[in-house]
Design an enzyme around this catalytic site. Structure first.
Site, short mmCIF file in Angstrom:
data_model
loop_
_atom_site.label_atom_id
_atom_site.label_comp_id
_atom_site.label_asym_id
_atom_site.label_seq_id
_atom_site.Cartn_x
_atom_site.Cartn_y
_atom_site.Cartn_z
N HIS A 375 -9.05 2.41 10.04
CA HIS A 375 -7.83 2.49 9.24
C HIS A 375 -7.49 1.19 8.52
O HIS A 375 -6.42 1.09 7.93
CB HIS A 375 -6.63 2.84 10.12
CG HIS A 375 -6.53 4.29 10.47
ND1 HIS A 375 -5.96 5.22 9.64
CD2 HIS A 375 -6.96 4.97 11.55
CE1 HIS A 375 -6.03 6.41 10.20
NE2 HIS A 375 -6.63 6.29 11.36
N LYS A 568 8.15 1.79 3.93
CA LYS A 568 6.93 1.64 4.72
C LYS A 568 7.13 0.42 5.60
O LYS A 568 8.12 -0.29 5.45
CB LYS A 568 5.70 1.47 3.82
CG LYS A 568 5.87 0.50 2.65
CD LYS A 568 4.68 0.53 1.69
CE LYS A 568 4.73 1.65 0.70
NZ LYS A 568 3.74 2.64 0.72
N ARG A 569 6.19 0.17 6.53
CA ARG A 569 6.30 -1.03 7.36
C ARG A 569 6.47 -2.25 6.46
O ARG A 569 5.85 -2.33 5.40
CB ARG A 569 5.01 -1.22 8.18
CG ARG A 569 4.90 -0.32 9.39
CD ARG A 569 3.65 -0.66 10.19
NE ARG A 569 2.45 -0.60 9.37
CZ ARG A 569 1.53 -1.57 9.28
NH1 ARG A 569 1.68 -2.69 9.96
NH2 ARG A 569 0.46 -1.44 8.53
N LYS A 574 1.94 -5.26 1.75
CA LYS A 574 2.58 -4.11 1.10
C LYS A 574 3.56 -4.57 0.01
O LYS A 574 4.07 -3.75 -0.76
CB LYS A 574 3.30 -3.23 2.14
CG LYS A 574 2.30 -2.57 3.12
CD LYS A 574 3.01 -1.71 4.16
CE LYS A 574 2.07 -1.15 5.22
NZ LYS A 574 1.32 0.03 4.81
N THR A 679 -0.12 7.24 3.05
CA THR A 679 0.13 8.69 3.00
C THR A 679 1.52 8.96 2.45
O THR A 679 1.78 10.06 1.97
CB THR A 679 0.00 9.34 4.40
OG1 THR A 679 0.75 8.57 5.33
CG2 THR A 679 -1.44 9.44 4.84
N LYS A 683 3.28 11.98 -0.10
CA LYS A 683 4.53 12.72 0.14
C LYS A 683 5.45 12.62 -1.07
O LYS A 683 6.06 13.60 -1.50
CB LYS A 683 5.24 12.17 1.39
CG LYS A 683 4.49 12.44 2.67
CD LYS A 683 4.96 11.55 3.81
CE LYS A 683 3.91 11.57 4.92
NZ LYS A 683 4.05 10.47 5.86
#
Length: 837
Positions: A375, A568-569, A574, A679, A683
């Site tokens: 991952h 998100k985290r 990110k 992911t 969505k």
């Protein structure tokens, strides 16, 4: 407002009707559970009691389907998949269960008879605190698809009492408190007192006269099974998520010491057992923290494999003679990331030491059984465990890992002498004298029959870079399985308005299990009636979200502004920092405009949410910055009708189910080559939300599927990143003036007196730890701002924006977890549908 629940229940007889579909009888069954499963004092039937009664009533039906499913598997004896994951982010189970069972309307009506609204009762459920981010949510989407596709499969995980943490936002920024999801109890889990396995830690290895080896001594905990039913959509198949809890026995409680006043040492094993399943990812800065994490991982692997082996033997027992070589034709084990890597040496140990197999036979069985999903390419996330810690906790497993390493070296020397110079980085054991470690990813790649990445770009990077040397030995071992999401939870149930419009225009609801049918919406993309219906569904979701934001943050946001969301985290790769710097620049420009100029801008509400890991200082600084910026912007009367900045607290599945349907623009802006897949991007796109993003992870495939004209692209490409970092190190980076302006604005104290220098310093300089802008925020800033300007323009053209939104949903067929799981089943697990008749 609900009628008086207690008065209403008095009119409904409390009678067990476990399988009824009639609202009157369902109401009686709910009332029966409220009265005869008395978790609360008998004189109340408030929303909380109504929730537990409703959940237990739904569980009646699930248990029947569950039992039928397992009876059927027992008869047919198909090959089964066992999915091992350290986390599952399940979300609320009630909406999902009644949706999958297709009984929402009946339950809504039944609750009305009892004086309650279904919407209000659903809100009573706490999210199960069993996961953290995308890895755990993916595992949950996979379980939903396995059940829906009638595949014989199980999930295995740990039953964390306090989860990761619950996030509270204060003046100081993020605070972590323990989750309370099990404070009362979970109505969905069924404890299996008959399923208990011993799990050993520490101890020593004894060598028997015949040369066989046995791990003895140390401390032994008990793993107790809790099962959670996972129903498929409109199918009888209901599979299991089996969660292990660590226990100590009564005989481990030292009565003599206790009576002697030595209370702590009397219950030492009991408190040790409680620690194992207390928290997800306990801090591992200390030796004790590392031991606890390793204990958790081994506990999951050992209990699960003992269970799998016992089930295999029970099925064989009535079949006359059988061989261990049949095991891989009945059992597939999938490791979700490196956390369950210890399943490899543990399966070897169980087969050799308990079942008496020789090395070669045990190795053949193990390598044909286990597959591994990678991952991440981030070096800090590729687990490496200290050899001394492993020898201490798992002495027998270290012997086995040493042997696997030794045989791997011998194999390379014999068959690939050209790779000998690569062995130091390829082998499993790194014998660095300062810090000898076991490389878990290498152990997985050497031992698993298949290794897969989770998006095309990610799998290509694994083959070209991370695992390139192994590819030359085993070219067919590596595959791609682009992630997917379940269309049930992530569209059908979380956005009923949009779902109903899709069903109406496609003239079928079969898209819920065949997402490719969404492509049929393309032909209506320009239809004015369709666009108007689409717009009103999106607006209903935006208004619901605005009410939620007001309730949890006190900030009032305008549903007519562009809703721009990044959840998100919180992690530097990110790049929530890029997002907030962009918002800061936008705020500064709005401040400099005349009131007339402001009227020509596109009003925007920027929402950011996510948890920063408790010990990750820079991530926590980013959370603080977003909140500080929001505080200033939202109370500035000159600009707050054109810009709001909101930090959404305690992001989890239920919050996502609010945010995603209400979103219009979503940010997936990681440095290219660093996000394995993502992911949430799927969505958002599925819910008609447009993406601003880099060519990273699954963004690449989303953009291909929905059309590049419907995707706001910016930033460096993955293959350019190493060169750009190098140039930066050589002092060749020229920052964009807008980037400098945004940083300077923070330093000016515009957002309060907190010292943001350490955070801004990470973007400064050309190299060095914590400096040198490793994640290329500065490099990508100008193209990010240019893309944002294009978005402002596009949003002004309502028809164009709606068309893009529709085409986004229409292009999401590929991103169903049903497609992903069908590929796993065929290409990795070799399992087939086993539908309950």
């Amino acid at each position: 407002m609900a009628k008086d629940g207690k008065a209403a229940t008095e009119k409904v007889p409390a009678v067990a009707n476990p399988l009824s579909e009639k609202p009157t009888e369902i109401a009686s069954n709910i009332n029966y559970h409220a009265q005869f499963n008395p978790h609360f004092s008998p004189f109340k039937f408030e929303p909380e009691q109504a929730f537990f009664g409703t959940a237990e009533s739904v569980r009646d039906r699930l248990i029947k389907q569950w039992n039928e499913t397992f009876l059927h598997y027992h008869k047919v004896d198909p090959k089964q998949t066992y999915y091992l994951s350290m986390e599952y982010l399940q979300g609320r189970a009630l909406t999902n269960a009644i949706g999958n069972l297709n009984i929402q309307d009946a339950y809504a009506e039944a609750l009305n008879k009892l004086g309650h609204e279904l919407e209000e009762i659903v809100e009573q459920e706490k999210d199960a605190a069993l996961g953290n981010g995308g890895l755990g949510r993916l595992a949950s989407c996979f379980l939903d698809s396995m059940a829906t596709l009638n595949l014989p499969a199980w999930g295995y995980g740990l039953r964390y009492k306090y989860g990761l943490f619950k996030q509270r936002i204060t003046k100081q920024g993020q605070e972590e408190i323990a989750e309370d999801w099990l404070e009362k109890f979970s109505p969905w889990e069924v404890v299996r007192h008959d399923i208990v396995f011993p799990v050993r830690f520490f101890g020593r290895v004894e060598v028997n006269p015949d040369g066989s080896r046995k791990w003895v001594g140390g401390e032994v905990m008990q793993a107790l099974a809790y099962d959670v039913p996972i129903p498929g959509y409109k199918t009888k198949n209901t599979i299991s998520l089996r969660l292990w809890e660590a226990k100590a026995c009564a005989e481990d409680f030292n009565l003599f010491q206790f009576n002697d006043g030595q209370y702590d040492s009397a219950a030492k094993l009991h408190s040790g057992a409680q620690q194992i399943c207390a928290v997800l990812y306990p801090g591992d800065a200390t030796e004790n923290g590392k031991l606890l994490r390793l204990k958790q991982q081994f506990f999951l692997c050992s209990a699960s494999l003992q269970d799998i082996i016992l089930r295999f033997k029970e099925r064989r027992s009535g079949k006359g003679s059988w061989q261990w070589s049949e095991f891989p034709s009945k059992v597939a084990v999938q490791l979700n990331d490196t956390h369950p890597t210890l399943a490899i040496p543990e399966l070897m140990r169980l087969l050799m030491d308990d079942e008496g197999l020789g090395w070669d036979e045990a190795w053949d069985v193990t390598t044909r059984t286990i597959a591994y999903t990678n991952h991440t390419v981030l070096p800090e996330a590729l687990e490496k465990w200290s050899q001394p810690v492993m020898w201490k906790l798992l002495p027998r497993h270290m012997e086995i890992i040493e042997e696997i390493d030794k045989r791997f070296l011998a194999m390379i020397n014999a068959t690939h002498p050209d790779l000998e110079h690569k062995l130091p980085s390829m082998r499993i054991l790194d014998h660095n004298s300062q810090k000898p470690v076991v490389r878990m990813a290498n152990l997985c790649v050497v031992s698993a029959h298949t290794v897969n990445g989770v998006a095309q770009l990610h799998s290509d990077i694994l083959k070209a870079e991370l695992f390139a040397d192994y590819v030359s030995i085993w070219p067919s071992k590596f595959q791609n399985k682009t992630n997917g999401i379940t269309p049930r939870r992530w569209l059908r149930f979380c956005s009923p308005e949009l779902s109903n419009i899709i069903t109406k225009w496609l003239k079928t609801d079969l898209w819920v299990t065949n997402l490719d049918l969404l492509s049929g919406l393309r032909k209506f993309a320009d239809n004015a009636d369709f666009q108007n219906e689409w717009a009103s569904a999106k607006m209903a979701n935006k208004q619901r979200l605005a009410q939620y934001i007001l309730r949890v943050t006190g900030v009032s946001i305008d549903p007519n502004s562009l809703f721009d969301i990044q959840v998100k985290r919180i992690h530097e790769y990110k790049r929530q920092l890029l997002n907030i710097l962009g918002a800061i620049y936008r705020y500064k420009k709005l401040k400099e405009m005349s009131p007339e100029q402001r009227k020509n801008t596109t009003p925007r509400t920027v929402m950011i949410g996510g948890k920063a890991f408790a010990t990750y200082t820079n991530a926590k600084r980013i959370v603080k910055l977003v909140n500080d910026v929001g505080e200033v912007v939202n109370s500035d009367p000159e600009v707050n009708s054109y810009l709001k900045v909101v930090f959404v607290p305690n992001y989890n599945v239920s919050v996502a189910e609010m945010l995603i349907p209400g979103s219009e623009l979503s940010q997936h802006i990681s440095t290219a080559g660093m996000e394995a897949s993502g992911t949430s991007n799927m969505k958002f796109a599925l819910n008609g939300c447009l993406i601003i993003g880099t060519l990273d992870g699954a963004n690449v495939e989303i953009r291909e599927e929905i059309g590049e004209e419907n995707f706001f692209l910016f930033g460096a490409r993955a293959d350019e990143v190493p060169r750009l970092r190098k140039e930066r190190e050589n002092g060749l980076f020229k920052p964009d003036p807008r980037f400098e302006e945004a940083k300077q604005y923070i330093r000016s104290g515009a957002f309060g007196s907190y010292d943001y220098n350490p955070l801004l310093d990470s973007l400064e300089g050309n190299s060095g730890y914590g400096r040198g802008d490793y994640f290329l925020v500065g490099h990508d800033f100008p193209s990010y701002m240019d893309a944002q300007a294009k978005i402002d323009e596009a949003y002004k053209d309502r028809k164009r924006w709606l068309k893009m939104s529709i085409l986004s949903t229409a292009g999401c067929g590929k991103f169903s977890s049903d497609r992903t799981i069908t590929q796993y089943a065929k290409e990795i697990w070799n399992i087939e549908e086993c539908r309950v008749p």
